[in-house]
Write a protein that holds these residues in place. Structure first.
Motif, short mmCIF file in Angstrom:
data_model
loop_
_atom_site.label_atom_id
_atom_site.label_comp_id
_atom_site.label_asym_id
_atom_site.label_seq_id
_atom_site.Cartn_x
_atom_site.Cartn_y
_atom_site.Cartn_z
N MET A 1 7.02 0.43 -9.01
CA MET A 1 6.67 0.91 -7.68
C MET A 1 7.58 0.26 -6.64
O MET A 1 7.68 -0.97 -6.58
CB MET A 1 5.21 0.57 -7.37
CG MET A 1 4.80 0.81 -5.93
SD MET A 1 4.94 2.53 -5.44
CE MET A 1 3.81 3.29 -6.59
N TRP A 42 2.44 7.12 -8.71
CA TRP A 42 3.90 7.10 -8.82
C TRP A 42 4.46 6.38 -10.04
O TRP A 42 5.48 6.82 -10.59
CB TRP A 42 4.51 6.53 -7.55
CG TRP A 42 4.47 7.47 -6.39
CD1 TRP A 42 3.75 8.63 -6.29
CD2 TRP A 42 5.16 7.34 -5.15
NE1 TRP A 42 3.94 9.22 -5.06
CE2 TRP A 42 4.81 8.46 -4.34
CE3 TRP A 42 6.03 6.40 -4.63
CZ2 TRP A 42 5.31 8.63 -3.07
CZ3 TRP A 42 6.54 6.57 -3.36
CH2 TRP A 42 6.19 7.68 -2.57
N PRO A 43 3.89 5.25 -10.46
CA PRO A 43 4.50 4.57 -11.62
C PRO A 43 4.63 5.48 -12.83
O PRO A 43 5.62 5.41 -13.58
CB PRO A 43 3.53 3.41 -11.89
CG PRO A 43 2.94 3.11 -10.55
CD PRO A 43 2.78 4.45 -9.90
#
Length: 394
Positions: A1, A42-43
């Motif tokens: 991230m 998101w990761p």
């Protein structure tokens, strides 16, 4: 991230929501919800357009909150249709956000706190630590500021963006720059380096707006910040400019600041931050304190006094006159000023010392120490008084 990426996107995403019709407080809540979702999603599934993703998710959160609030059904006309996902608009909304945070209805302290929160992306805890106040106190200050700007509007009607470079926003460019300079002068405390943060924000503003005073402020910050490492001794005591180890100055920052300043001055639209930066550049350009071009510094102080009519500028000019034309000329310039000015007594002490009147200088240094605004300055002035008293006893 990529936390730095997230933080850099906060102001533009927030500004887009406000432009679309969300009030400031509701928009910020929605953006914070979107950030939490980004940290979760998101990761494993990073978006191709991070800004567009945040705008879409934040807008959905705003719609959900608005529709759930029966008292706000009048907003439904603004939010009936959700914008289609896709690349975020490229309009310069971040610039508008700067001006909104510098709203003339806000106190300077509130404007600074709101700028750090909304544009800088700092947490309330970080801002509270930087200002050495309880987090609850800072939260109240920021909440009041958000309520103020939410009630004032500030952005143009949806679909009617202002032309780039106009300053008819709630604040004006001078107010924005003053707020950023206040941030810079807070320096460092807690886990946030506000001087570095101010430089980052001013770079961002300089990239968004073509204005010589924005460039002047950025140059001034870089030139002052370049001397930071040399300003204190290992024991934390202050080191006056004339005694600083110039080998510890950041030459890259100085070169960048001078180049930015020269480009701004070349536009022949002189302002106070350009004049201050010119003075800082002359100090930075001198290989030794003895080689400082004090005559030219006095000339720049004359320009600065013409621009600002500030008694503090005239106080600093008296020091420069004392260096350029001798201490008695400096004392004559000082005599024309109000002796209640901050640091007046310290300047008088310095000029009397330069003139050889050690008894008067020692007494004035001791008086100035009692008036000092912080512990480091008080300790420095106390040591100056003790040094002169020791010399007199030899």
């Amino acid at each position: 991230m990529d936390e730095a990426l997230l933080r850099s996107l906060i102001p533009s995403v927030l500004a887009i929501l406000v432009r679309r019709g969300a009030d400031f407080a509701a928009a910020e809540d929605a953006v914070q919800d979107a950030l939490v979702e980004a940290v979760r999603v998101w990761p494993a599934d990073p978006p191709r357009d991070p800004k567009g993703w945040l705008v879409t998710v934040a807008w959905r959160r705003f719609l959900d909150a608005t529709r759930a609030d029966a008292a706000r059904r009048r907003r439904e006309d603004l939010v009936d249709e959700e914008p289609a996902p896709g690349p975020a608009a490229t309009a310069d909304d971040t610039l508008q956000l700067y001006f909104l945070c510098a709203h003339p209805s806000l106190t300077p302290s509130s404007a600074v706190a709101l700028t750090l929160r909304a544009v800088g992306g700092l947490t309330t805890r970080q801002i509270a630590q930087a200002y050495l106040v309880p987090e609850a106190t800072m939260a109240q200050r920021i909440s009041r500021a958000k309520r103020t700007v939410s009630g004032m509007g500030g952005f143009p009607a949806r679909g009617k963006p202002r032309a780039r470079g106009r300053f008819d926003q709630p604040g004006d460019v001078a107010t924005v720059l003053r707020v950023l300079y206040l941030v810079f002068n807070e320096g460092y405390s807690g886990d946030v380096d506000l001087a570095a943060e101010a430089i980052r924000l001013t770079r961002q503003l300089a990239a968004a707006i073509d204005h010589p005073e924005v460039a002047g402020l950025l140059a001034l910050m870089l030139l002052h910040h370049a001397r930071r490492a040399a300003r204190t001794a290992p024991d934390g005591s202050l080191v006056p400019l004339a005694e600083q180890d110039r080998g510890r100055w950041d030459t890259e920052s100085i070169a960048e600041g001078v180049a930015i300043l020269q480009a701004a001055l070349g536009r022949d639209r002189l302002g106070e931050f350009q004049a201050q930066a010119a003075i800082a550049a002359l100090h930075a350009d001198a290989p030794t304190a003895e080689e400082t071009d004090w005559v030219q510094i006095v000339e720049w102080y004359d320009e600065l006094a013409r621009l600002t009519d500030s008694p503090v500028v005239r106080l600093n000019r008296a020091v420069a006159v004392g260096e350029a034309d001798g201490p008695r000329a400096g004392l004559a310039a000082l005599a024309a000023l109000d002796d209640s000015l901050p640091r007046y007594t310290a300047v008088a002490a310095y000029l009397h010392e330069r003139d050889g009147d050690l008894a008067t200088a020692a007494r004035l240094y001791a008086e100035a120490a009692q008036q000092a605004p912080n512990l480091a300055e008080r300790d420095h002035l106390t040591r100056q008084a003790a040094r002169l008293n020791a010399r007199r006893c030899r």
